[in-house]
Design a protein around this motif. Structure first.
Motif: not given
Length: 305
Positions: A175-185
């Motif tokens: 929940w905490k990291s999905i949005g941030w990690n999604g920026i890379i993709y």
């Protein structure tokens, strides 16, 4: 003359780029390489406040503690590997999220979703713990709702549930990291040639076929780079999350290697042994990186090092 001017211009541009990167190189050297000199304390009986010349040289004595401390260390390594393995299993989730987000046609709604999912990354783990306690504790929101509904069932405090701690911490991490990690993709998707999509649409491909045959293959390089980095960091779960959620009820399963090194060095004051643990962790992490990199080069023909 024109050739000489071009060479001079290139040199000036190179120097400019060098000086722009220099502060960041200095920061990396100061915080990543200078601390390596502290490994020498692993070979001494370190006492705070004393000079190195005043400390007793003990050789590999602190390394021998690994055998006597193996009971606790094996439990800590089990927790570390389980949490890291769960994180690796969840590694495709940000890629799937980025693909779905990219398919949203309304810009306002897409920006809203991206903002709301990225925001938790910037929230402190202390705040996350406070919210979790307010919701999931025995006197929290869920428990009070059940009481208001007249339910006779008591809500179990998941923060103190030993059998649920791995899954709960895993879901919090996603929940905490999905949005941030999604920026890379999302950035990787933006780099895919738009002409590939246009050519596929001309051939009659639908949205699902575009994703399967163009978007997903285009994200493979990014995914495998991040996967290799995750494998190299398998011993590094982080500290903040497990520190704030640590309590005696779940201590047996939430104590990971980073927290254990902190406990040995700061709480027990065995600085030399904690230095040895940190040293071994670094060496193993680098070894895992190069091992995963070699396997990737043999299996896929690509590597990151």
């Amino acid at each position: 003359m024109e050739l000489n001017k071009m060479k001079v211009t290139r040199k000036k541009g190179s120097y400019r780029l060098f000086f722009m990167a220099l502060p960041f190189v200095m920061l990396i050297f100061a915080f990543a390489y200078v601390p390596i000199f502290g490994w020498i304390y692993g070979f001494f009986d370190y006492k705070p406040g004393l000079d190195l010349s005043q400390m007793e040289f003990v050789g590999l004595k602190n390394f021998a503690k690994l055998a006597t401390d193996w009971g606790d260390l094996s439990r800590v390594l089990r927790n570390t590997f389980v949490m890291s393995s769960l994180g690796i299993l969840a590694s495709p989730i940000p890629m799937i999220f980025a693909i779905l987000l990219n398919e949203i046609r309304r810009p306002f709604f897409r920006k809203f979703v991206q903002t709301t999912t990225t925001l938790p990354y910037f929230i402190s783990w202390i705040i996350v713990f406070s919210l979790s306690f307010a919701i999931f504790s025995n006197e929290g929101l869920i428990s009070n709702i059940l009481k208001m509904m007249g339910s006779s069932k008591t809500f179990s405090n998941i923060l103190g549930e030993n059998n649920a701690v791995w899954m709960f911490q895993w879901l919090l991490g996603i929940w905490k990291s999905i949005g941030w990690n999604g920026i890379i993709y999302i950035a990787a998707i933006a780099g895919i040639d738009a002409e590939l999509y246009e050519a596929a649409r001309v051939d009659g491909a639908n949205r699902f076929q575009l994703i399967r045959n163009i978007t997903v293959p285009g994200l493979y390089p990014t995914y495998f780079v991040l996967l290799l980095l995750s494998i190299s960091n398998i011993l590094s779960n982080g500290f903040d999350q497990y520190f704030v959620f640590y309590n005696t009820l779940v201590a047996n399963r939430i104590e990971v290697l980073d927290y254990y090194i902190y406990k040995v060095g700061i709480l027990i004051n065995d600085y030399s042994y904690s230095t040895v643990l940190g040293m071994i962790k670094t060496v193993l992490s680098v070894s895992l990186l190069f091992t995963a990199n070699t396997l990737s080069k043999k299996l896929r023909g690509e590597s990151i090092v």
